[in-house]
Design an enzyme around this catalytic site. Structure first.
Site, PDB file in Angstrom:
ATOM      1  N   CYS A 161       0.756  -1.116   0.058  1.00 18.98           N
ATOM      2  CA  CYS A 161      -0.228   0.086  -0.143  1.00 18.98           C
ATOM      3  C   CYS A 161       0.792   1.132  -0.212  1.00 18.98           C
ATOM      4  O   CYS A 161       1.707   1.599   1.009  1.00 18.98           O
ATOM      5  CB  CYS A 161      -0.791   0.001   1.335  1.00 18.98           C
ATOM      6  SG  CYS A 161      -2.010   1.406   1.362  1.00 18.98           S
TER       7      CYS A 161
ATOM      8  N   CYS B 122      -7.282  -1.309   1.608  1.00 23.11           N
ATOM      9  CA  CYS B 122      -6.402  -1.599   2.337  1.00 23.11           C
ATOM     10  C   CYS B 122      -7.019  -1.816   3.705  1.00 23.11           C
ATOM     11  O   CYS B 122      -7.621  -1.008   4.288  1.00 23.11           O
ATOM     12  CB  CYS B 122      -5.078  -0.781   2.401  1.00 23.11           C
ATOM     13  SG  CYS B 122      -3.825  -1.136   3.869  1.00 23.11           S
TER      14      CYS B 122
ATOM     15  N   CYS C 136      -8.472  -5.572  -9.675  1.00 24.48           N
ATOM     16  CA  CYS C 136      -8.533  -4.427 -10.541  1.00 24.48           C
ATOM     17  C   CYS C 136      -7.845  -3.368  -9.720  1.00 24.48           C
ATOM     18  O   CYS C 136      -8.808  -2.467  -9.056  1.00 24.48           O
ATOM     19  CB  CYS C 136      -9.539  -3.940 -11.543  1.00 24.48           C
ATOM     20  SG  CYS C 136      -9.228  -2.868 -12.663  1.00 24.48           S
TER      21      CYS C 136
ATOM     22  N   CYS D 218      -4.996   0.805   6.368  1.00 26.40           N
ATOM     23  CA  CYS D 218      -5.111   2.126   6.727  1.00 26.40           C
ATOM     24  C   CYS D 218      -6.671   2.439   5.813  1.00 26.40           C
ATOM     25  O   CYS D 218      -7.056   3.588   6.057  1.00 26.40           O
ATOM     26  CB  CYS D 218      -3.974   2.946   6.025  1.00 26.40           C
ATOM     27  SG  CYS D 218      -3.912   2.646   4.440  1.00 26.40           S
TER      28      CYS D 218
END
Length: 140
Positions: free
Chosen positions: A51, A100, A125, A103
């Protein structure tokens, strides 16, 4: 829980300071980068995709495949707990948003059972701008 898995919480102002404008728009506001514009669309470098906002491990290159959709595509996250899925009803359609789990940043969308040539029939995607690639050290 070790520090690499701890939840990351910041104010929107702190996110703005940490992320460039395009990354902020995608990760924190749910925007989408233009198809075929991202740096990881066609990369074949092996490694771990993290991330961009918090550094959490999200995907591995071994699960990346070419779906010809204009964004990097993966058939599975690195760990099932790496991402969370949420119903997205924007743009007049129902999709599954991928965030994510560390976060809560927007990553992209997952499409299920559409005949993708993958072991899971899934296509995650993902916006390139939401990722950073950590290449494998073993590959020279």
């Amino acid at each position: 829980m070790d520090e690499s898995q701890a939840q990351v919480e910041r104010t929107e102002e702190e996110w703005r300071e940490r992320l460039d404008p395009q990354a902020f728009a995608v990760l924190r506001q749910g925007a989408t980068e233009r198809p075929w514009s991202g740096e990881y669309v066609s990369t074949a470098t092996t490694g771990v995709y993290r991330c961009r906002a918090c550094g959490a491990e999200l995907f591995r290159s071994s699960e990346k495949f070419e779906s010809h959709c204009g964004w990097p595509s993966f058939y599975d996250p690195a760990e099932s707990s790496a991402v969370t899925l949420h119903q997205d009803q924007t743009l007049g359609m129902i999709r599954t948003e991928v965030r994510c789990s560390r976060c809560d940043s927007h990553l992209g969308h997952v499409f299920h059972g559409e005949g993708y040539p993958t072991p899971t029939d899934d296509r995650y995607c993902i916006n390139s701008v939401s990722l950073t690639l950590e290449p494998d050290d073993a590959v020279q």
